[in-house]
Motif scaffolding. Structure first.
Motif, PDB file in Angstrom:
ATOM      1  N   MET A   1     -22.334 -77.512   2.164  1.00 15.55           N
ATOM      2  CA  MET A   1     -22.740 -78.353   1.065  1.00 15.55           C
ATOM      3  C   MET A   1     -23.610 -77.665   0.268  1.00 15.55           C
ATOM      4  N   ASP A   2     -24.321 -76.740   0.445  1.00 16.83           N
ATOM      5  CA  ASP A   2     -25.199 -75.926  -0.277  1.00 16.83           C
ATOM      6  C   ASP A   2     -24.492 -75.234  -1.333  1.00 16.83           C
ATOM      7  N   VAL A   3     -23.584 -74.808  -0.955  1.00 17.82           N
ATOM      8  CA  VAL A   3     -22.914 -73.982  -1.998  1.00 17.82           C
ATOM      9  C   VAL A   3     -22.430 -74.964  -3.405  1.00 17.82           C
ATOM     10  N   PHE A   4     -22.059 -76.045  -2.997  1.00 20.25           N
ATOM     11  CA  PHE A   4     -21.843 -77.250  -4.059  1.00 20.25           C
ATOM     12  C   PHE A   4     -23.026 -77.736  -4.750  1.00 20.25           C
ATOM     13  N   ARG A   5     -24.270 -77.193  -4.289  1.00 23.60           N
ATOM     14  CA  ARG A   5     -25.334 -77.776  -5.018  1.00 23.60           C
ATOM     15  C   ARG A   5     -26.231 -76.737  -5.773  1.00 23.60           C
ATOM     16  N   ARG A   6     -25.483 -75.457  -5.804  1.00 21.22           N
ATOM     17  CA  ARG A   6     -26.039 -74.507  -6.487  1.00 21.22           C
ATOM     18  C   ARG A   6     -26.275 -74.553  -7.868  1.00 21.22           C
ATOM     19  N   ILE A  31     -17.237 -78.931  -9.285  1.00 20.74           N
ATOM     20  CA  ILE A  31     -17.734 -78.944 -10.223  1.00 20.74           C
ATOM     21  C   ILE A  31     -16.995 -79.503 -11.456  1.00 20.74           C
ATOM     22  N   GLU A  32     -15.535 -78.866 -11.640  1.00 15.82           N
ATOM     23  CA  GLU A  32     -14.568 -79.161 -12.463  1.00 15.82           C
ATOM     24  C   GLU A  32     -14.159 -80.807 -12.363  1.00 15.82           C
ATOM     25  N   ASP A  33     -14.043 -81.005 -11.275  1.00 20.01           N
ATOM     26  CA  ASP A  33     -13.968 -82.797 -10.942  1.00 20.01           C
ATOM     27  C   ASP A  33     -15.140 -83.472 -11.442  1.00 20.01           C
ATOM     28  N   VAL A  34     -16.223 -83.295 -11.000  1.00 22.43           N
ATOM     29  CA  VAL A  34     -17.247 -83.851 -11.642  1.00 22.43           C
ATOM     30  C   VAL A  34     -17.515 -84.027 -13.094  1.00 22.43           C
ATOM     31  N   LEU A  35     -17.232 -82.833 -13.790  1.00 19.12           N
ATOM     32  CA  LEU A  35     -17.056 -82.857 -15.159  1.00 19.12           C
ATOM     33  C   LEU A  35     -16.168 -83.850 -15.728  1.00 19.12           C
ATOM     34  N   ILE A  36     -15.034 -83.703 -15.028  1.00 19.40           N
ATOM     35  CA  ILE A  36     -13.731 -84.657 -15.629  1.00 19.40           C
ATOM     36  C   ILE A  36     -14.254 -86.152 -15.430  1.00 19.40           C
ATOM     37  N   GLU A  37     -14.616 -86.347 -14.062  1.00 14.50           N
ATOM     38  CA  GLU A  37     -14.507 -87.597 -13.749  1.00 14.50           C
ATOM     39  C   GLU A  37     -15.990 -88.354 -14.106  1.00 14.50           C
ATOM     40  N   HIS A  38     -16.912 -87.845 -14.261  1.00 11.88           N
ATOM     41  CA  HIS A  38     -18.353 -88.522 -14.549  1.00 11.88           C
ATOM     42  C   HIS A  38     -18.726 -88.252 -15.833  1.00 11.88           C
ATOM     43  N   PHE A  39     -18.127 -86.944 -16.672  1.00  9.03           N
ATOM     44  CA  PHE A  39     -18.661 -86.919 -17.981  1.00  9.03           C
ATOM     45  C   PHE A  39     -17.513 -86.675 -19.055  1.00  9.03           C
ATOM     46  N   ASN A  76     -27.525 -80.405 -12.204  1.00  8.29           N
ATOM     47  CA  ASN A  76     -28.470 -79.862 -11.517  1.00  8.29           C
ATOM     48  C   ASN A  76     -29.694 -80.875 -11.137  1.00  8.29           C
ATOM     49  N   ASP A  77     -30.272 -81.829 -12.031  1.00  6.80           N
ATOM     50  CA  ASP A  77     -30.886 -82.737 -11.798  1.00  6.80           C
ATOM     51  C   ASP A  77     -30.707 -83.467 -10.526  1.00  6.80           C
ATOM     52  N   PHE A  78     -29.321 -84.055 -10.551  1.00  5.23           N
ATOM     53  CA  PHE A  78     -28.806 -84.795  -9.223  1.00  5.23           C
ATOM     54  C   PHE A  78     -28.950 -83.978  -8.071  1.00  5.23           C
ATOM     55  N   HIS A  79     -28.410 -82.895  -8.143  1.00  9.45           N
ATOM     56  CA  HIS A  79     -28.205 -82.061  -7.045  1.00  9.45           C
ATOM     57  C   HIS A  79     -29.626 -81.618  -6.335  1.00  9.45           C
ATOM     58  N   LYS A  80     -30.779 -81.636  -7.131  1.00 10.91           N
ATOM     59  CA  LYS A  80     -31.946 -81.090  -6.757  1.00 10.91           C
ATOM     60  C   LYS A  80     -32.707 -82.411  -6.172  1.00 10.91           C
ATOM     61  N   SER A  81     -32.374 -83.709  -6.832  1.00  8.53           N
ATOM     62  CA  SER A  81     -33.281 -84.811  -6.223  1.00  8.53           C
ATOM     63  C   SER A  81     -32.416 -85.679  -5.189  1.00  8.53           C
ATOM     64  N   LEU A  83     -29.738 -86.040  -1.805  1.00  2.00           N
ATOM     65  CA  LEU A  83     -29.107 -85.039  -0.838  1.00  2.00           C
ATOM     66  C   LEU A  83     -27.742 -85.376  -0.588  1.00  2.00           C
ATOM     67  N   SER A  84     -27.180 -85.850  -1.480  1.00  3.20           N
ATOM     68  CA  SER A  84     -25.673 -86.034  -1.451  1.00  3.20           C
ATOM     69  C   SER A  84     -24.978 -85.258  -3.075  1.00  3.20           C
ATOM     70  N   LEU A  85     -23.668 -85.356  -2.538  1.00  5.66           N
ATOM     71  CA  LEU A  85     -23.000 -84.811  -4.031  1.00  5.66           C
ATOM     72  C   LEU A  85     -22.487 -85.936  -4.783  1.00  5.66           C
ATOM     73  N   PHE A  86     -21.979 -85.588  -6.140  1.00  8.39           N
ATOM     74  CA  PHE A  86     -21.348 -86.568  -6.999  1.00  8.39           C
ATOM     75  C   PHE A  86     -19.885 -87.074  -6.102  1.00  8.39           C
TER      76      PHE A  86
END
Length: 89
Positions: A1-6, A31-39, A76-81, A83-86
């Motif tokens: 999971m840490d690799v996804f929160r870099r 990240i590609e999925d997050v950019l498409i689905e959330h932004f 970045n802010d979401f991953h820093k604050s 404990l979960s992923l998008f």
């Protein structure tokens, strides 16, 4: 999971425009999925540099660099604050 929160760092190539660097294919895919689905950012080109083992995600010129950077900062802010992923599909 840490690799996804870099932490992501948007870079600018003078010839090809904004891009992100990844050292892990699964992180790029997430990240590609997050950019498409959330932004709603879905214009990009993936480049695999076989010599260095680095993946680069380039955004096309029509994408707004300010909006892309804002999305990256929010991720970045979401991953820093959190404990979960998008959540992604």
């Amino acid at each position: 999971m840490d690799v996804f929160r870099r932490r992501l760092d948007l870079k600018i190539d003078t010839e090809f425009g904004p891009f992100l660097v990844f050292y892990d294919w699964e992180h790029l895919d997430y990240i590609e999925d997050v950019l498409i689905e959330h932004f709603d950012i879905n214009s990009y080109v993936k480049v695999d540099d076989k010599n260095s083992g680095v993946w680069k995600l380039y955004f096309v010129e029509s994408d707004d660099v300010t909006f892309i950077n804002s999305a990256i900062l929010e991720i970045n802010d979401f991953h820093k604050s959190e404990l979960s992923l998008f959540s992604t599909k």
